[in-house]
Motif scaffolding. Structure first.
Motif, PDB file in Angstrom:
ATOM      1  N   THR A  33       0.771  -1.135  -0.122  1.00 25.96           N
ATOM      2  CA  THR A  33      -0.040  -0.023  -0.048  1.00 25.96           C
ATOM      3  C   THR A  33       0.989   1.315   0.056  1.00 25.96           C
ATOM      4  O   THR A  33       1.956   1.129   0.553  1.00 25.96           O
ATOM      5  CB  THR A  33      -0.898   0.203   1.249  1.00 25.96           C
ATOM      6  N   LYS A  34       0.405   2.206  -0.669  1.00 26.67           N
ATOM      7  CA  LYS A  34       1.133   3.457  -0.856  1.00 26.67           C
ATOM      8  C   LYS A  34       0.927   4.538   0.431  1.00 26.67           C
ATOM      9  O   LYS A  34       1.655   5.414   0.504  1.00 26.67           O
ATOM     10  CB  LYS A  34       1.123   4.307  -2.144  1.00 26.67           C
ATOM     11  N   LYS A  35      -0.165   4.001   1.214  1.00 28.83           N
ATOM     12  CA  LYS A  35      -0.446   5.119   2.212  1.00 28.83           C
ATOM     13  C   LYS A  35      -0.416   4.635   3.574  1.00 28.83           C
ATOM     14  O   LYS A  35      -0.545   3.330   3.713  1.00 28.83           O
ATOM     15  CB  LYS A  35      -1.907   5.509   2.031  1.00 28.83           C
ATOM     16  N   GLN A  36       0.314   5.376   4.427  1.00 28.98           N
ATOM     17  CA  GLN A  36       0.677   4.729   5.849  1.00 28.98           C
ATOM     18  C   GLN A  36      -0.853   4.638   6.528  1.00 28.98           C
ATOM     19  O   GLN A  36      -1.773   5.453   6.492  1.00 28.98           O
ATOM     20  CB  GLN A  36       1.354   5.676   6.419  1.00 28.98           C
ATOM     21  N   LEU A  37      -0.687   3.309   7.267  1.00 28.97           N
ATOM     22  CA  LEU A  37      -1.897   3.103   7.988  1.00 28.97           C
ATOM     23  C   LEU A  37      -2.262   4.043   9.461  1.00 28.97           C
ATOM     24  O   LEU A  37      -0.879   4.297  10.038  1.00 28.97           O
ATOM     25  CB  LEU A  37      -1.847   1.668   8.600  1.00 28.97           C
ATOM     26  N   ASN A  38      -3.242   4.525   9.761  1.00 29.92           N
ATOM     27  CA  ASN A  38      -3.349   5.320  11.025  1.00 29.92           C
ATOM     28  C   ASN A  38      -3.220   4.364  12.070  1.00 29.92           C
ATOM     29  O   ASN A  38      -3.319   2.975  12.162  1.00 29.92           O
ATOM     30  CB  ASN A  38      -4.591   6.044  10.967  1.00 29.92           C
ATOM     31  N   PRO A  39      -2.917   4.868  13.368  1.00 29.17           N
ATOM     32  CA  PRO A  39      -2.659   4.090  14.555  1.00 29.17           C
ATOM     33  C   PRO A  39      -3.730   3.178  14.985  1.00 29.17           C
ATOM     34  O   PRO A  39      -3.521   2.054  15.224  1.00 29.17           O
ATOM     35  CB  PRO A  39      -2.655   5.083  15.639  1.00 29.17           C
ATOM     36  N   ARG A  40      -5.117   3.657  14.576  1.00 31.32           N
ATOM     37  CA  ARG A  40      -6.234   2.633  14.724  1.00 31.32           C
ATOM     38  C   ARG A  40      -6.373   1.462  14.054  1.00 31.32           C
ATOM     39  O   ARG A  40      -6.443   0.338  14.331  1.00 31.32           O
ATOM     40  CB  ARG A  40      -7.607   3.191  14.704  1.00 31.32           C
TER      41      ARG A  40
END
Length: 261
Positions: A47-54
């Motif tokens: 994936t090119k987008k970082q995952l958020n903490p949740r």
């Protein structure tokens, strides 16, 4: 019994809610072929987008639960309620490898891939690998793990290496033990001699077509160090065994030599 992942089945464009993009290493999903017989299955595109903490927390919970479930199914294999073959185990673990690779979170990839590789090595002894398709699945998972580890060893983020020295030493131990284990399994007579009337896994195409039978003529045979002829199947088998974690072992060996010098 497959482990169903709601993360893998989510809508296109990202398997978890995206957050603001940050520095993230880009990994190549193209396999480095060691030999013509290497068992390779494609890795998913990261994936090119970082995952958020949740989303990251949800991913960690899912991985922990899935690994516990795999352990339970492995333990119950002899009671009829667990895995019926090593291929079923491979299927579940490979799904987790793909999920980790898609996540693009180096810290989680290193931690959980090491756990998966170590667990798979320990689980292998519990299965009687009776046919070529099961060996194919074993080699395919090991090859996929090999490609993942190679990329993690050779990739750097903006300020540091993805894997630290402690993780590399641990990985080297897992790799060496797995290579020895696979050799021992292959020497225990678990590999079934293919029936000449039965299509072999490597002769079956993507759509299931069966290729032409392999010739056993003397001109397609080699001689081992004892002066005995070995056919192409034996040579291919030896190459497959020798290729287990070959990329990783070579790269991590060089890394540890440089660090210690």
């Amino acid at each position: 019994m497959p482990i169903s992942s709601p993360i893998l089945e989510s809508a296109p464009g990202g398997f978890l809610p995206p957050s603001h993009a940050a520095h993230s290493p880009h990994y190549s999903s193209s396999p480095r072929i060691v030999s013509s017989s290497t068992r390779s299955r494609p890795l998913p595109a990261p994936t090119k987008k970082q995952l958020n903490p949740r989303a990251t927390s949800s991913l960690i919970r899912y991985l922990d639960n899935a690994l516990l479930e795999a352990s339970r199914l492995h333990i119950q294999r002899a009671e009829g309620g667990g895995y019926r073959s090593v291929s079923a185990l491979v299927g579940d673990l490979e799904q987790l490898v793909d999920l980790l690779w898609k996540s693009s979170i180096p810290s989680l990839q290193v931690q959980y891939l090491l756990q998966i590789a170590n667990s798979f090595n320990e689980y292998l002894a519990g299965y009687q690998i009776n046919n070529e398709q099961e060996w194919y699945d074993v080699f395919a998972l090991l090859d996929k793990l090999d490609r993942c580890f190679y990329e993690l060893i050779t990739t750097r983020t903006t300020d540091r290496a993805v894997m630290n020295m402690t993780e590399k030493v641990r990985l080297k131990s897992v790799v060496e033990r797995t290579r020895i284990h696979v050799v021992k399994l292959s020497e225990c007579g678990d590999r079934e001699t293919p029936d000449p009337q039965t299509p072999r896994a490597k002769d079956v195409g993507v759509k299931g077509e069966v290729g032409p039978p392999t010739s056993t003529d003397a001109d397609e045979m080699d001689v081992d160090q004892d002066g005995e002829y070995k056919d192409d199947d034996d040579l291919t088998w030896e190459i497959d065994v020798a290729s287990v974690y070959e990329r990783t072992l070579q790269e991590i060996g060089d890394e540890l030599i440089i660090q210690s010098s």
